[in-house]
Motif scaffolding. Structure first.
Motif, PDB file in Angstrom:
ATOM      1  N   PHE A   3       0.825  -1.086   0.122  1.00 49.41           N
ATOM      2  CA  PHE A   3      -0.236   0.395   0.176  1.00 49.41           C
ATOM      3  C   PHE A   3       0.968   1.358   0.120  1.00 49.41           C
ATOM      4  N   ASP A   4       0.601   2.252  -0.782  1.00 54.21           N
ATOM      5  CA  ASP A   4       1.481   3.842  -0.881  1.00 54.21           C
ATOM      6  C   ASP A   4       0.337   4.579  -0.608  1.00 54.21           C
ATOM      7  N   ARG A   5       0.309   5.069   0.766  1.00 54.65           N
ATOM      8  CA  ARG A   5       0.077   6.367   0.690  1.00 54.65           C
ATOM      9  C   ARG A   5       0.437   7.373   0.817  1.00 54.65           C
ATOM     10  N   ARG A   6       1.709   7.538   0.011  1.00 51.08           N
ATOM     11  CA  ARG A   6       2.572   8.723  -0.007  1.00 51.08           C
ATOM     12  C   ARG A   6       1.940   9.548  -0.679  1.00 51.08           C
ATOM     13  N   PRO A   7       1.171  10.683  -0.393  1.00 51.67           N
ATOM     14  CA  PRO A   7       0.540  12.381  -1.128  1.00 51.67           C
ATOM     15  C   PRO A   7       1.788  12.507  -2.416  1.00 51.67           C
ATOM     16  N   GLY A   8       1.012  13.039  -4.110  1.00 44.58           N
ATOM     17  CA  GLY A   8       1.713  12.732  -4.478  1.00 44.58           C
ATOM     18  C   GLY A   8       1.918  12.705  -5.199  1.00 44.58           C
ATOM     19  N   ILE A   9       1.732  10.500  -5.522  1.00 41.35           N
ATOM     20  CA  ILE A   9       1.489   9.033  -5.921  1.00 41.35           C
ATOM     21  C   ILE A   9       0.510   9.280  -6.841  1.00 41.35           C
ATOM     22  N   PRO A  10       0.236   8.886  -8.499  1.00 45.25           N
ATOM     23  CA  PRO A  10      -0.809   9.405  -9.229  1.00 45.25           C
ATOM     24  C   PRO A  10      -0.708   7.642  -8.882  1.00 45.25           C
ATOM     25  N   TRP A  11      -2.572   7.656  -8.913  1.00 48.18           N
ATOM     26  CA  TRP A  11      -3.402   6.419  -8.732  1.00 48.18           C
ATOM     27  C   TRP A  11      -2.598   4.960  -9.970  1.00 48.18           C
ATOM     28  N   ASP A  12      -2.305   6.122 -11.027  1.00 48.63           N
ATOM     29  CA  ASP A  12      -1.499   4.884 -12.021  1.00 48.63           C
ATOM     30  C   ASP A  12      -0.916   4.603 -12.113  1.00 48.63           C
ATOM     31  N   ASP A  13       0.373   5.310 -11.193  1.00 51.13           N
ATOM     32  CA  ASP A  13       1.218   4.177 -10.807  1.00 51.13           C
ATOM     33  C   ASP A  13       1.706   3.564  -9.084  1.00 51.13           C
ATOM     34  N   LYS A  14       0.763   4.059  -8.383  1.00 49.03           N
ATOM     35  CA  LYS A  14       0.347   3.055  -6.861  1.00 49.03           C
ATOM     36  C   LYS A  14      -0.456   2.034  -7.170  1.00 49.03           C
ATOM     37  N   ILE A  15      -1.403   2.045  -8.544  1.00 48.47           N
ATOM     38  CA  ILE A  15      -1.763   0.296  -9.178  1.00 48.47           C
ATOM     39  C   ILE A  15      -1.117  -0.520  -9.807  1.00 48.47           C
ATOM     40  N   TRP A  16      -0.456  -1.266  -9.593  1.00 48.16           N
ATOM     41  CA  TRP A  16       0.592  -2.608 -10.252  1.00 48.16           C
ATOM     42  C   TRP A  16       0.712  -3.763 -10.101  1.00 48.16           C
ATOM     43  N   GLN A  17       1.249  -4.539 -10.669  1.00 52.89           N
ATOM     44  CA  GLN A  17       0.960  -6.415 -10.246  1.00 52.89           C
ATOM     45  C   GLN A  17       2.184  -6.640 -11.398  1.00 52.89           C
ATOM     46  N   ARG A  18       2.964  -7.791 -10.544  1.00 54.00           N
ATOM     47  CA  ARG A  18       3.572  -8.120 -11.612  1.00 54.00           C
ATOM     48  C   ARG A  18       4.256  -9.401 -10.329  1.00 54.00           C
ATOM     49  N   THR A  19       4.900  -9.810 -10.688  1.00 52.32           N
ATOM     50  CA  THR A  19       5.201 -11.576 -10.640  1.00 52.32           C
ATOM     51  C   THR A  19       7.262 -11.265  -9.835  1.00 52.32           C
ATOM     52  N   GLU A  20       7.938 -11.464  -8.523  1.00 45.36           N
ATOM     53  CA  GLU A  20       8.650 -11.674  -8.090  1.00 45.36           C
ATOM     54  C   GLU A  20       9.584 -13.063  -8.010  1.00 45.36           C
ATOM     55  N   GLN A  21      10.573 -13.641  -8.249  1.00 41.34           N
ATOM     56  CA  GLN A  21      11.331 -14.821  -8.081  1.00 41.34           C
ATOM     57  C   GLN A  21      12.558 -14.436  -6.628  1.00 41.34           C
ATOM     58  N   VAL A  22      11.933 -14.998  -5.622  1.00 44.58           N
ATOM     59  CA  VAL A  22      12.418 -15.130  -4.342  1.00 44.58           C
ATOM     60  C   VAL A  22      13.058 -16.754  -4.083  1.00 44.58           C
ATOM     61  N   GLY A  23      14.671 -16.742  -4.227  1.00 39.20           N
ATOM     62  CA  GLY A  23      15.512 -18.396  -4.722  1.00 39.20           C
ATOM     63  C   GLY A  23      14.081 -19.435  -5.186  1.00 39.20           C
ATOM     64  N   SER A  24      13.435 -19.610  -5.370  1.00 40.79           N
ATOM     65  CA  SER A  24      12.834 -21.635  -6.030  1.00 40.79           C
ATOM     66  C   SER A  24      11.777 -20.332  -5.918  1.00 40.79           C
ATOM     67  N   ARG A  25      11.495 -19.761  -4.984  1.00 38.82           N
ATOM     68  CA  ARG A  25       9.393 -19.388  -4.915  1.00 38.82           C
ATOM     69  C   ARG A  25       8.624 -18.613  -6.202  1.00 38.82           C
ATOM     70  N   THR A  26       7.653 -18.465  -6.360  1.00 41.52           N
ATOM     71  CA  THR A  26       7.836 -17.236  -7.126  1.00 41.52           C
ATOM     72  C   THR A  26       6.420 -16.562  -6.381  1.00 41.52           C
ATOM     73  N   VAL A  27       6.601 -15.380  -6.191  1.00 44.21           N
ATOM     74  CA  VAL A  27       6.016 -14.204  -5.088  1.00 44.21           C
ATOM     75  C   VAL A  27       5.106 -13.184  -5.923  1.00 44.21           C
ATOM     76  N   GLY A  28       4.123 -13.048  -6.311  1.00 44.93           N
ATOM     77  CA  GLY A  28       3.047 -12.791  -6.649  1.00 44.93           C
ATOM     78  C   GLY A  28       3.378 -10.983  -6.066  1.00 44.93           C
ATOM     79  N   VAL A  29       2.897 -10.241  -6.557  1.00 45.42           N
ATOM     80  CA  VAL A  29       3.232  -8.452  -6.051  1.00 45.42           C
ATOM     81  C   VAL A  29       1.916  -7.088  -6.370  1.00 45.42           C
ATOM     82  N   TRP A  30       1.523  -6.662  -5.682  1.00 51.07           N
ATOM     83  CA  TRP A  30       0.668  -6.395  -5.810  1.00 51.07           C
ATOM     84  C   TRP A  30       0.674  -4.798  -5.126  1.00 51.07           C
ATOM     85  N   GLY A  31       0.901  -3.752  -6.089  1.00 52.96           N
ATOM     86  CA  GLY A  31       0.760  -2.302  -5.738  1.00 52.96           C
ATOM     87  C   GLY A  31      -1.127  -2.054  -5.024  1.00 52.96           C
ATOM     88  N   MET A  32      -0.744  -0.740  -4.502  1.00 51.38           N
ATOM     89  CA  MET A  32      -1.907  -0.151  -4.391  1.00 51.38           C
ATOM     90  C   MET A  32      -2.082   0.850  -3.333  1.00 51.38           C
TER      91      MET A  32
END
Length: 95
Positions: free
Chosen positions: A66-95
């Protein structure tokens, strides 16, 4: 809260549609709020989420930031991607 525990662990039977209690599907959800920087939050959160998921044998792991910083547009706060941590895949969601 600094207790090094996962924020949410969801468990449910995989074969629920047939009315049978099968093996459990486990999903870890870790929630983070951006404090210092997004990069620092992701670095800490990804390691923590993967560790929790490995510890409980989760099938899936997701980090929700959750990104509550003022001045950051919603288009920059909302996103989704996956990251690899060792052998584990983690879904990452920005809001």
């Amino acid at each position: 809260m600094g207790r090094r525990r996962t924020d949410l662990l969801i468990e449910w039977p995989i074969d629920e549609a047939q009315g049978l209690l099968g093996p459990l599907q486990r999903v870890v959800l870790e929630l983070k709020i951006v404090h210092k920087s997004l990069e620092a939050t992701l670095h800490e959160g990804l390691a923590q989420t993967a560790q929790y998921a490995d510890h409980c044998g989760a099938d899936e792991a997701h980090l929700i930031v959750f990104d509550r910083r003022p001045g950051i547009p919603w288009d920059d706060k909302i996103w989704q991607r996956t990251e690899q941590v060792g052998s584990r895949t983690v879904g990452v969601w920005g809001m």
